[in-house]
Design a protein around this motif. Structure first.
Motif, PDB file in Angstrom:
ATOM      1  N   THR A   7      23.144   8.708  18.988  1.00 39.33           N
ATOM      2  CA  THR A   7      23.394   8.079  17.692  1.00 39.33           C
ATOM      3  C   THR A   7      23.348   9.059  16.525  1.00 39.33           C
ATOM      4  OG1 THR A   7      21.035   7.568  17.432  1.00 39.33           O
ATOM      5  CG2 THR A   7      22.417   5.897  18.509  1.00 39.33           C
ATOM      6  N   ALA A   8      23.034  10.317  16.789  1.00 46.00           N
ATOM      7  CA  ALA A   8      22.914  11.279  15.703  1.00 46.00           C
ATOM      8  C   ALA A   8      24.263  11.455  15.008  1.00 46.00           C
ATOM      9  CB  ALA A   8      22.431  12.622  16.243  1.00 46.00           C
ATOM     10  N   PRO A   9      24.311  11.400  13.683  1.00 48.09           N
ATOM     11  CA  PRO A   9      25.573  11.602  12.970  1.00 48.09           C
ATOM     12  C   PRO A   9      26.033  13.047  13.074  1.00 48.09           C
ATOM     13  CG  PRO A   9      23.749  11.452  11.419  1.00 48.09           C
ATOM     14  CD  PRO A   9      23.183  11.134  12.769  1.00 48.09           C
ATOM     15  N   LEU A  10      27.343  13.253  13.071  1.00 49.07           N
ATOM     16  CA  LEU A  10      27.908  14.585  13.125  1.00 49.07           C
ATOM     17  C   LEU A  10      27.979  15.166  11.719  1.00 49.07           C
ATOM     18  CD1 LEU A  10      30.855  13.976  15.623  1.00 49.07           C
ATOM     19  CD2 LEU A  10      28.647  15.073  16.100  1.00 49.07           C
ATOM     20  N   LEU A  11      27.587  16.439  11.589  1.00 44.72           N
ATOM     21  CA  LEU A  11      27.698  17.136  10.320  1.00 44.72           C
ATOM     22  C   LEU A  11      28.952  17.995  10.325  1.00 44.72           C
ATOM     23  CD1 LEU A  11      23.989  18.360   9.887  1.00 44.72           C
ATOM     24  CD2 LEU A  11      25.028  16.282   8.981  1.00 44.72           C
ATOM     25  N   GLY A  12      29.557  18.159   9.175  1.00 43.53           N
ATOM     26  CA  GLY A  12      30.721  19.024   9.065  1.00 43.53           C
ATOM     27  C   GLY A  12      31.854  18.333   8.330  1.00 43.53           C
ATOM     28  N   LEU A  13      32.694  19.143   7.702  1.00 44.39           N
ATOM     29  CA  LEU A  13      33.803  18.605   6.919  1.00 44.39           C
ATOM     30  C   LEU A  13      34.831  17.929   7.805  1.00 44.39           C
ATOM     31  CD1 LEU A  13      35.117  18.349   4.146  1.00 44.39           C
ATOM     32  CD2 LEU A  13      36.021  20.661   4.419  1.00 44.39           C
ATOM     33  N   ARG A  14      35.183  18.560   8.902  1.00 40.78           N
ATOM     34  CA  ARG A  14      36.208  17.987   9.777  1.00 40.78           C
ATOM     35  C   ARG A  14      35.715  16.698  10.424  1.00 40.78           C
ATOM     36  NH1 ARG A  14      38.949  22.163  13.742  1.00 40.78           N
ATOM     37  NH2 ARG A  14      39.464  22.976  11.669  1.00 40.78           N
ATOM     38  N   ALA A  15      34.457  16.656  10.816  1.00 41.36           N
ATOM     39  CA  ALA A  15      33.928  15.465  11.482  1.00 41.36           C
ATOM     40  C   ALA A  15      33.840  14.268  10.548  1.00 41.36           C
ATOM     41  CB  ALA A  15      32.545  15.767  12.074  1.00 41.36           C
ATOM     42  N   PRO A 139      25.281  22.719   6.311  1.00 43.89           N
ATOM     43  CA  PRO A 139      25.095  23.975   5.581  1.00 43.89           C
ATOM     44  C   PRO A 139      26.249  24.960   5.631  1.00 43.89           C
ATOM     45  CG  PRO A 139      23.875  24.034   7.641  1.00 43.89           C
ATOM     46  CD  PRO A 139      24.433  22.642   7.518  1.00 43.89           C
ATOM     47  N   ARG A 140      27.162  24.859   6.604  1.00 44.01           N
ATOM     48  CA  ARG A 140      28.100  25.956   6.850  1.00 44.01           C
ATOM     49  C   ARG A 140      29.173  26.078   5.764  1.00 44.01           C
ATOM     50  NH1 ARG A 140      28.680  28.467  11.638  1.00 44.01           N
ATOM     51  NH2 ARG A 140      30.945  28.507  11.396  1.00 44.01           N
ATOM     52  N   ARG A 141      29.683  24.966   5.262  1.00 47.22           N
ATOM     53  CA  ARG A 141      30.804  25.021   4.318  1.00 47.22           C
ATOM     54  C   ARG A 141      30.459  24.274   3.029  1.00 47.22           C
ATOM     55  NH1 ARG A 141      36.225  23.654   7.507  1.00 47.22           N
ATOM     56  NH2 ARG A 141      37.121  24.947   5.855  1.00 47.22           N
ATOM     57  N   ARG A 142      29.227  24.451   2.592  1.00 53.11           N
ATOM     58  CA  ARG A 142      28.741  23.727   1.425  1.00 53.11           C
ATOM     59  C   ARG A 142      29.481  24.140   0.151  1.00 53.11           C
ATOM     60  NH1 ARG A 142      23.054  24.218   2.207  1.00 53.11           N
ATOM     61  NH2 ARG A 142      23.184  22.311   3.425  1.00 53.11           N
ATOM     62  N   ARG A 200      22.760   8.799   3.934  1.00 52.83           N
ATOM     63  CA  ARG A 200      21.389   9.306   4.009  1.00 52.83           C
ATOM     64  C   ARG A 200      21.013   9.692   5.434  1.00 52.83           C
ATOM     65  NH1 ARG A 200      16.463   5.811   1.586  1.00 52.83           N
ATOM     66  NH2 ARG A 200      17.279   4.362   3.131  1.00 52.83           N
ATOM     67  N   GLY A 201      21.557   9.000   6.430  1.00 53.39           N
ATOM     68  CA  GLY A 201      21.268   9.342   7.818  1.00 53.39           C
ATOM     69  C   GLY A 201      21.687  10.758   8.181  1.00 53.39           C
ATOM     70  N   HIS A 202      22.757  11.265   7.562  1.00 54.72           N
ATOM     71  CA  HIS A 202      23.177  12.639   7.813  1.00 54.72           C
ATOM     72  C   HIS A 202      22.122  13.635   7.317  1.00 54.72           C
ATOM     73  CE1 HIS A 202      26.969  10.452   8.221  1.00 54.72           C
ATOM     74  NE2 HIS A 202      27.494  11.511   8.798  1.00 54.72           N
ATOM     75  N   ALA A 203      21.564  13.359   6.142  1.00 51.78           N
ATOM     76  CA  ALA A 203      20.517  14.239   5.614  1.00 51.78           C
ATOM     77  C   ALA A 203      19.262  14.183   6.478  1.00 51.78           C
ATOM     78  CB  ALA A 203      20.187  13.859   4.177  1.00 51.78           C
ATOM     79  N   ASP A 204      18.909  12.984   6.960  1.00 51.36           N
ATOM     80  CA  ASP A 204      17.749  12.852   7.833  1.00 51.36           C
ATOM     81  C   ASP A 204      17.941  13.665   9.112  1.00 51.36           C
ATOM     82  OD1 ASP A 204      16.608  11.146   6.003  1.00 51.36           O
ATOM     83  OD2 ASP A 204      17.264   9.314   7.015  1.00 51.36           O
ATOM     84  N   HIS A 205      19.173  13.611   9.648  1.00 48.69           N
ATOM     85  CA  HIS A 205      19.455  14.362  10.873  1.00 48.69           C
ATOM     86  C   HIS A 205      19.382  15.863  10.629  1.00 48.69           C
ATOM     87  CE1 HIS A 205      21.126  15.387  14.721  1.00 48.69           C
ATOM     88  NE2 HIS A 205      22.191  15.941  14.187  1.00 48.69           N
ATOM     89  N   GLU A 206      19.918  16.330   9.494  1.00 44.14           N
ATOM     90  CA  GLU A 206      19.855  17.755   9.178  1.00 44.14           C
ATOM     91  C   GLU A 206      18.409  18.199   8.972  1.00 44.14           C
ATOM     92  OE1 GLU A 206      21.438  21.023   5.900  1.00 44.14           O
ATOM     93  OE2 GLU A 206      22.126  18.952   5.773  1.00 44.14           O
ATOM     94  N   ALA A 207      17.589  17.321   8.391  1.00 47.11           N
ATOM     95  CA  ALA A 207      16.185  17.661   8.164  1.00 47.11           C
ATOM     96  C   ALA A 207      15.465  17.905   9.489  1.00 47.11           C
ATOM     97  CB  ALA A 207      15.491  16.548   7.378  1.00 47.11           C
ATOM     98  N   VAL A 208      15.809  17.131  10.515  1.00 46.05           N
ATOM     99  CA  VAL A 208      15.195  17.319  11.836  1.00 46.05           C
ATOM    100  C   VAL A 208      15.565  18.690  12.403  1.00 46.05           C
ATOM    101  CG1 VAL A 208      15.208  16.484  14.209  1.00 46.05           C
ATOM    102  CG2 VAL A 208      15.111  14.858  12.318  1.00 46.05           C
ATOM    103  N   GLN A 209      16.814  19.121  12.135  1.00 46.09           N
ATOM    104  CA  GLN A 209      17.298  20.380  12.675  1.00 46.09           C
ATOM    105  C   GLN A 209      16.929  21.586  11.822  1.00 46.09           C
ATOM    106  OE1 GLN A 209      21.521  19.425  12.833  1.00 46.09           O
ATOM    107  NE2 GLN A 209      21.369  19.063  15.026  1.00 46.09           N
ATOM    108  N   ALA A 210      16.489  21.355  10.584  1.00 41.63           N
ATOM    109  CA  ALA A 210      16.261  22.447   9.643  1.00 41.63           C
ATOM    110  C   ALA A 210      15.133  23.355  10.109  1.00 41.63           C
ATOM    111  CB  ALA A 210      15.943  21.893   8.264  1.00 41.63           C
ATOM    112  N   GLU A 211      15.220  24.604   9.706  1.00 41.65           N
ATOM    113  CA  GLU A 211      14.158  25.561  10.025  1.00 41.65           C
ATOM    114  C   GLU A 211      12.916  25.222   9.208  1.00 41.65           C
ATOM    115  OE1 GLU A 211      15.673  29.399   9.215  1.00 41.65           O
ATOM    116  OE2 GLU A 211      17.323  29.239  10.641  1.00 41.65           O
TER     117      GLU A 211
END
Length: 416
Positions: A7-15, A139-142, A200-211
């Motif tokens: 269920t994790a949302p995909l990050l990225g411009l193309r997605a 983060p890649r194409r911000r 907001r779910g996209h930000a939550d998912h990125e937060a889990v992956q963040a360093e």
């Protein structure tokens, strides 16, 4: 909040291209609400309401800047607590009466009141479209994403300023130019309510992956870091404030300066629109370039180029030279605007990024208020050209602050 792999949302411009494109359209409508005023309101102040004092005439920009700055800060907090979409929709609801008040205004205080509402609306809508695009692309194409966002908004400012100037030249200063704003507000509310989805779910998912751990950071700590303590965030905040100080000056005084040499409303509208048009188009390139070259070179170069352009506006007195100055000012602003937002996205952890964006935009849009007040007082004391020279000097000083204090923030800066 956690997500399993299914269920994790995909990050990225193309997605996320469909939602991203929709948000680009929505932000263009947000910019159009601002553009309806750029040519017409300075002329209304002088010719309809008879305001001879520049300080008094620029009160509508002061009111707009204060309202927008405060609402930017709240929008960041509310979008983390309640979600992005409700904040966006609320902003469009607030926008609905703005063009009607401008049409019906019989006293200047009604124009000022309309701009308080416009500032609140812009703080809610524009801040939220920025936050939602940062959520979607990751983060890649911000830089590219924010360049597209700001380009859409400021191209719409330019096109609408030109359009309303042409309408005013043919039909008068009221009511016809503001009918455009009514259409924008209705369309923006409809799209945001029916088609925009929560991010907001996209930000939550990125937060889990963040360093690094996503420790709880208080609102006060976010404010202090973004305003003062963090060298990158605070440098971006002061540069953003000075950038919009420029824009407040341009918004309030350029049309009056251009008209003072006998240019008609149509030509004034063309000159007023040239600056945000170049600004808007340029951001399509500068946002992406900041992903390749890094943030700091574009910010420093852009601030110094803005200073040169403002000096040219003050020094010359013909339409051709003013057009060149407007183009240079637009290029300089395009180099700075999406890049400063990208700095905030680079440094702030996803768990408190929306609040950092809100604090940055608080300081940035206070520039409208500072610019209106400074430009009005200095124009009354030294004339319009003296005010422009003073703002040119402040802009150069801001660029030097970035040189001395801001580190490079983009991890992929340098040759690929």
């Amino acid at each position: 909040m956690s997500h399993d792999l299914g269920t994790a949302p995909l990050l990225g411009l193309r997605a996320n291209v469909a939602q991203f494109s929709l948000l680009v359209v929505v932000n263009a409508l947000v910019g159009g609400m601002l553009g309806q005023e750029r040519t017409v309101l300075p002329l209304l102040a002088e010719y309809v309401f008879g305001l001879s004092s520049y300080t008094a005439a620029l009160t509508y920009i002061l009111a707009f800047g204060l309202a927008k700055a405060a609402t930017n800060y709240l929008a960041g907090i509310w979008s983390e607590r309640h979600g992005r979409k409700p904040v966006l929709v609320a902003g469009w609801v607030v926008a609905l009466p703005v063009p009607l008040l401008l049409i019906w205004a019989t006293d200047w205080w009604m124009v000022v009141a309309a701009n308080v509402l416009l500032g609140i609306s812009q703080g809610l809508t524009w801040s939220t479209t920025v936050i939602m695009k940062i959520d979607l692309v990751g983060p890649r194409r911000r830089g590219l994403a924010l360049g597209i966002n700001e380009s859409a908004g400021y191209l719409a400012v330019a096109v609408t300023a030109l359009l309303t100037g042409r309408i005013a030249a043919e039909a008068g200063l009221r009511p016809e130019p503001f009918l455009v704003g009514i259409a924008y507000a209705a369309l923006g509310l409809g799209l945001s309510t029916l088609l925009v989805r929560e991010t907001r779910g996209h930000a939550d998912h990125e937060a889990v992956q963040a360093e690094g751990p996503a420790s709880r950071v208080s609102d006060r700590e976010v404010f202090v870091r973004t305003s003062l303590r963090d060298p990158a965030l605070s440098s971006a905040s002061q540069a953003g404030l000075v950038n919009n100080l420029n824009d407040g000056l341009a918004w309030g005084l350029f049309a009056v300066l251009f008209a003072s040499v006998g240019l008609d409303i149509g030509h004034v509208g063309l000159l007023v629109a040239a600056y945000p048009a170049v600004w808007g188009i340029g951001q399509l390139a500068t946002g992406a370039l900041s992903d390749r070259w890094g943030r700091k070179p574009l910010i420093v170069g852009g601030m110094l180029l803005q200073s040169v352009a403002l000096g040219l506006v003050a020094a010359v007195g013909s339409a051709g030279w003013w057009l060149l100055a407007a183009v240079l000012l637009g290029v300089g602003t395009a180099m700075v605007y999406p890049t400063l937002l990208a700095v905030i996205g680079d440094v702030a952890h996803p768990s408190w990024r929306a609040r950092a964006v809100g604090v940055y935009r608080l300081w940035r849009d206070l520039g409208f208020a500072v610019g209106a007040l400074m430009a009005g007082v200095l124009a009354d004391l030294w004339g319009v050209r003296g005010a422009v020279w003073a703002v040119a000097a402040v802009t150069a000083a801001s660029g030097l602050v970035v040189v001395l204090r801001m580190p490079e923030t983009h991890r992929r800066a340098g040759p690929s």
